[in-house]
Enzyme design. Structure first.
Site, PDB file in Angstrom:
ATOM      1  N   LYS A 199      28.886  47.759  46.286  1.00 15.78           N
ATOM      2  CA  LYS A 199      30.199  48.366  46.048  1.00 15.78           C
ATOM      3  C   LYS A 199      30.033  49.825  45.627  1.00 15.78           C
ATOM      4  O   LYS A 199      30.692  50.706  46.138  1.00 15.78           O
ATOM      5  CB  LYS A 199      30.944  47.562  44.971  1.00 15.78           C
ATOM      6  CG  LYS A 199      32.316  48.079  44.658  1.00 15.78           C
ATOM      7  CD  LYS A 199      33.046  47.169  43.681  1.00 15.78           C
ATOM      8  CE  LYS A 199      34.318  47.853  43.177  1.00 15.78           C
ATOM      9  NZ  LYS A 199      35.072  47.030  42.242  1.00 15.78           N
ATOM     10  N   GLU A 205      18.705  47.921  41.768  1.00 15.23           N
ATOM     11  CA  GLU A 205      17.993  46.913  42.555  1.00 15.23           C
ATOM     12  C   GLU A 205      18.213  47.117  44.051  1.00 15.23           C
ATOM     13  O   GLU A 205      17.278  47.101  44.861  1.00 15.23           O
ATOM     14  CB  GLU A 205      18.480  45.503  42.170  1.00 15.23           C
ATOM     15  CG  GLU A 205      18.140  45.064  40.758  1.00 15.23           C
ATOM     16  CD  GLU A 205      19.218  45.404  39.747  1.00 15.23           C
ATOM     17  OE1 GLU A 205      19.955  46.406  39.949  1.00 15.23           O
ATOM     18  OE2 GLU A 205      19.313  44.674  38.745  1.00 15.23           O
ATOM     19  N   GLY A 264      33.514  43.069  42.357  1.00 14.15           N
ATOM     20  CA  GLY A 264      32.293  42.625  43.029  1.00 14.15           C
ATOM     21  C   GLY A 264      32.251  41.122  43.247  1.00 14.15           C
ATOM     22  O   GLY A 264      31.943  40.632  44.326  1.00 14.15           O
ATOM     23  N   ARG A 265      32.595  40.358  42.203  1.00 12.55           N
ATOM     24  CA  ARG A 265      32.481  38.893  42.301  1.00 12.55           C
ATOM     25  C   ARG A 265      33.644  38.269  43.065  1.00 12.55           C
ATOM     26  O   ARG A 265      33.712  37.050  43.203  1.00 12.55           O
ATOM     27  CB  ARG A 265      32.335  38.291  40.896  1.00 12.55           C
ATOM     28  CG  ARG A 265      33.395  38.718  39.913  1.00 12.55           C
ATOM     29  CD  ARG A 265      32.974  38.373  38.493  1.00 12.55           C
ATOM     30  NE  ARG A 265      33.905  38.888  37.488  1.00 12.55           N
ATOM     31  CZ  ARG A 265      33.844  40.100  36.951  1.00 12.55           C
ATOM     32  NH1 ARG A 265      32.904  40.949  37.344  1.00 12.55           N
ATOM     33  NH2 ARG A 265      34.714  40.478  36.037  1.00 12.55           N
ATOM     34  N   GLU A 350      30.812  36.107  34.326  1.00 11.15           N
ATOM     35  CA  GLU A 350      31.003  37.563  34.289  1.00 11.15           C
ATOM     36  C   GLU A 350      32.485  37.882  34.069  1.00 11.15           C
ATOM     37  O   GLU A 350      32.832  38.878  33.443  1.00 11.15           O
ATOM     38  CB  GLU A 350      30.480  38.221  35.577  1.00 11.15           C
ATOM     39  CG  GLU A 350      30.261  39.716  35.429  1.00 11.15           C
ATOM     40  CD  GLU A 350      29.535  40.356  36.610  1.00 11.15           C
ATOM     41  OE1 GLU A 350      30.155  40.510  37.674  1.00 11.15           O
ATOM     42  OE2 GLU A 350      28.341  40.704  36.482  1.00 11.15           O
ATOM     43  N   HIS A 381      17.926  13.454  39.382  1.00  8.32           N
ATOM     44  CA  HIS A 381      16.513  13.190  39.079  1.00  8.32           C
ATOM     45  C   HIS A 381      15.929  14.287  38.205  1.00  8.32           C
ATOM     46  O   HIS A 381      14.700  14.439  38.129  1.00  8.32           O
ATOM     47  CB  HIS A 381      15.729  13.034  40.382  1.00  8.32           C
ATOM     48  CG  HIS A 381      16.225  11.858  41.180  1.00  8.32           C
ATOM     49  ND1 HIS A 381      15.772  10.578  40.976  1.00  8.32           N
ATOM     50  CD2 HIS A 381      17.193  11.777  42.123  1.00  8.32           C
ATOM     51  CE1 HIS A 381      16.408   9.753  41.785  1.00  8.32           C
ATOM     52  NE2 HIS A 381      17.286  10.451  42.485  1.00  8.32           N
ATOM     53  N   LYS A 509      21.383  48.124  31.425  1.00  9.24           N
ATOM     54  CA  LYS A 509      21.088  49.118  32.473  1.00  9.24           C
ATOM     55  C   LYS A 509      20.654  50.435  31.839  1.00  9.24           C
ATOM     56  O   LYS A 509      19.686  51.066  32.266  1.00  9.24           O
ATOM     57  CB  LYS A 509      22.351  49.387  33.308  1.00  9.24           C
ATOM     58  CG  LYS A 509      22.646  48.374  34.394  1.00  9.24           C
ATOM     59  CD  LYS A 509      23.808  48.884  35.239  1.00  9.24           C
ATOM     60  CE  LYS A 509      24.397  47.796  36.096  1.00  9.24           C
ATOM     61  NZ  LYS A 509      25.636  48.202  36.769  1.00  9.24           N
TER      62      LYS A 509
HETATM   63  O1  F6P Z   1      26.081  43.083  37.431  1.00  3.10           O
HETATM   64  C1  F6P Z   1      27.108  44.000  37.445  1.00  3.10           C
HETATM   65  C2  F6P Z   1      27.646  44.239  38.807  1.00  3.10           C
HETATM   66  O2  F6P Z   1      28.462  45.360  38.724  1.00  3.10           O
HETATM   67  C3  F6P Z   1      28.410  43.074  39.391  1.00  3.10           C
HETATM   68  O3  F6P Z   1      29.667  42.955  38.904  1.00  3.10           O
HETATM   69  C4  F6P Z   1      28.326  43.402  40.838  1.00  3.10           C
HETATM   70  O4  F6P Z   1      28.696  42.317  41.615  1.00  3.10           O
HETATM   71  C5  F6P Z   1      26.885  43.797  40.952  1.00  3.10           C
HETATM   72  O5  F6P Z   1      26.629  44.496  39.760  1.00  3.10           O
HETATM   73  C6  F6P Z   1      26.517  44.618  42.151  1.00  3.10           C
HETATM   74  O6  F6P Z   1      27.149  45.872  42.157  1.00  3.10           O
HETATM   75  P1  F6P Z   1      27.202  46.749  43.460  1.00  3.10           P
HETATM   76  O7  F6P Z   1      27.909  45.965  44.510  1.00  3.10           O
HETATM   77  O8  F6P Z   1      27.932  47.991  43.081  1.00  3.10           O
HETATM   78  O9  F6P Z   1      25.799  47.040  43.893  1.00  3.10           O
END
Ligand code: F6P
Length: 540
Positions: A199, A205, A264-265, A350, A381, A509
């Site tokens: 987003k 990452e 995002g979620r 979240e 199990h 972060k």
């Molecule tokens: O973990 C925080 C967060 O902002 C989530 O809400 C989101 O889904 C995720 O990081 C990924 O963010 P982005 O889509 O901006 O990479």
């Protein structure tokens, strides 16, 4: 809209407290079934494509009555309508919350032209990729994390029966290089498409993995004597983001956008769903949206007493704040739903893992439970022992699908029998007398009979909900996921929290950025003793 009262500031809350002391705490669901032969029918709810049996929960009609009063007093419908109408209900970020607009039919929802413009383009692109004879792609790698990963990663295996058989799907999320290394090892750069999904297009990452993928791609193409460079990047990398500028700077020329009013979620319905669209095709992707839209209509229009997401959210509040249950286990009896618990962890924890209300006032009650689980029968199990005989009561949510998409009818019957047996066992339990009357072939021959019976006793009266789908179609899955979204909204609204921000991820972060250079330099100055000691051990 004047501020609606928080749940604990209502008369219904006080009434629920009294009801809990008088009837709730010692409620026995077995007695309730014995008293009321109509209990199963009375506590069954049919929502679009999802049926819910609520009758094995620790509620009676009076409980539901008081909980509905609570919803009314908290002006749940007004809050729901405000969200659906695009009011800035995400107050800390000053944003509307309009994921429902992403699945509204053309011409009906907010921002319809924008939504359907991107959707048409996205599905056109997806169809092009699916034409493997022309596109030449065999492997699709989605690089994203959190909401830019968990939705597609959950939906693609769930809809395996609909997935293009000429394409393989891979999901890379972790900044841990083991994740992307393992995926890249098996790929041919010439037939691989990378989707960089973020987003913000700034997430550490995702950016690290995208750069690693691009470097690998360039090296592999050079090794194979194939063309890489800007043309190769343009063909083999596609972006999905609200930050079109950053995607362009990365060298991505094909980008599908979405908007800051999509959390995002809550984003698998947007361009973030690109891997899903490539996997199942445009008609099925539209069916997924249609199923979610049907649940949106149900949430918007069904009376509260027959409104499935509302009832589930209310029972969540009942369990969390009156029974003080701290977790809920999700057990999908469908292997395709193996990532659903992880998906729901982000959706619920979240969203509702908050400790202050909309005014920033510290809450005097609990909010999000821990949500966890595994597909059945695997969980049986592993941890079901604790669900049956542990010291904590953990409500369980079973998901059963009547018709499989494989031909192994006998195995499917076994699966469903297990699903029913578990909710039955949790509820019925087993008395010490019943245990004593049984033979236990694996028991010690020297143990006292009564002691053994006590080990083999099940308290029972452990609550569960069973959700039933006829078939795991795209439409049914869409409805199921939307149901969960609205349920999370319901409990969040009653708790008076902002379910749509996630400040809790910020601190880690920021500290990570500070620690990163120290891992290279070994500098521990000013750090707490534990972090300094560990950093010394880990610095390379
Ligand atoms: O973990 C925080 C967060 O902002 C989530 O809400 C989101 O889904 C995720 O990081 C990924 O963010 P982005 O889509 O901006 O990479």
């Amino acid at each position: 809209m004047s501020a609606a009262p928080r749940c604990d500031q209502t008369e219904a809350w006080a009434a629920l407290k009294g009801h809990f002391v008088a009837h709730g705490r010692d409620f026995d669901v077995r007695d309730a079934f014995a008293r009321d032969p109509g209990r199963f029918a009375a506590l069954g709810v049919q929502a679009p494509l999802v049926y819910a049996d609520l009758s094995k929960n620790l509620v009676d009609t009076a409980t539901v009555h008081f909980l509905l009063d609570l919803a009314r007093e908290c002006r749940l419908e007004e809050r729901r309508d405000a969200m659906l109408a695009g009011a800035p209900v995400n107050v800390t970020e000053g944003r509307p919350v309009l994921h429902t607009a992403l699945r509204a039919p053309r011409g009906q929802g907010a921002h319809s032209d924008d939504v359907h413009g991107v959707l048409d383009a996205l599905l056109g692109y997806a169809e092009g990729v699916r034409d493997v004879a022309r596109s030449g792609f065999t492997d699709i790698v989605n690089i994203g994390i959190g909401g830019s990963d968990l939705g597609p990663q959950m939906v693609v295996p769930a809809l395996d029966a609909y997935v293009h058989r000429g394409l393989r799907f891979h999901f890379v999320s972790n900044v841990d290089g083991h994740d992307i290394s393992a995926v890249l090892r098996g790929l041919d750069a010439r037939s691989t498409l990378f989707i960089v999904a973020s987003k913000t297009f700034t997430t550490q990452e995702t950016m690290a993995n995208a750069m690693a993928a691009r470097a690998w791609f360039d090296a592999e193409m050079a090794r194979l004597g194939a063309a890489a460079g800007p043309a190769g990047h343009a063909r083999h990398f596609v972006g999905v983001t609200t930050n079109l500028k950053a995607a362009a700077e990365f060298g991505i020329t094909t980008t599908f956008g979405f908007w800051d009013w999509v959390g995002g979620r809550y984003s698998l319905w947007s361009a973030i769903g690109l891997p899903i669209a490539i996997a199942i095709g445009s008609d099925n992707f539209r069916a997924l949206l249609a199923g979610a839209h049907a649940m949106d209509r149900h949430f918007a229009e069904a009376p509260l007493a027959q409104n499935l997401p509302v009832l589930l959210g209310l029972i969540d509040v009942w369990y969390r704040n009156f029974h003080a249950f701290t977790s809920r286990s999700v057990a999908p009896y469908h292997q395709g739903l193996k990532r659903l618990p992880a998906y729901l962890q982000q959706l619920e924890m979240e969203s509702n893992g908050k400790r202050v209300d909309l005014e920033g006032v510290t809450l005097p009650f609990g909010t999000s439970p821990v949500v966890w689980g595994e597909p059945g029968t695997n969980g049986q199990h592993a941890y079901f022992q604790m669900l049956h005989q542990g010291t904590d009561v953990i409500p369980v949510e079973f998901i059963a699908v009547r018709t499989p998409t494989h031909g192994l009818a006998d195995q499917h019957r076994k699966l469903l029998a297990n699903c029913l047996a578990q909710s039955q066992a949790l509820m019925l339990g087993k008395s010490s007398d019943a245990a004593a009357a049984e033979r236990a072939p694996t028991a010690s021959t020297t143990i006292d009979r009564d002691v053994l019976a006590r080990h083999r006793t099940f308290p029972g009266n452990r609550p569960s909900t069973t959700l039933v789908l006829d078939t795991l179609t795209p439409q049914a899955l869409g409805a199921l996921i939307a149901m969960y979204e609205h349920r999370v909204f319901t409990s969040g609204a009653l708790w008076g929290i902002n379910s749509f921000d996630q400040w809790g991820v910020e601190l880690g972060k920021a500290l990570c950025s500070e620690l990163l250079p120290r891992l290279a330099s070994g500098d521990t100055s000013g750090l707490d003793a534990s972090t300094a000691g560990l950093l010394k051990m880990l610095a390379t």
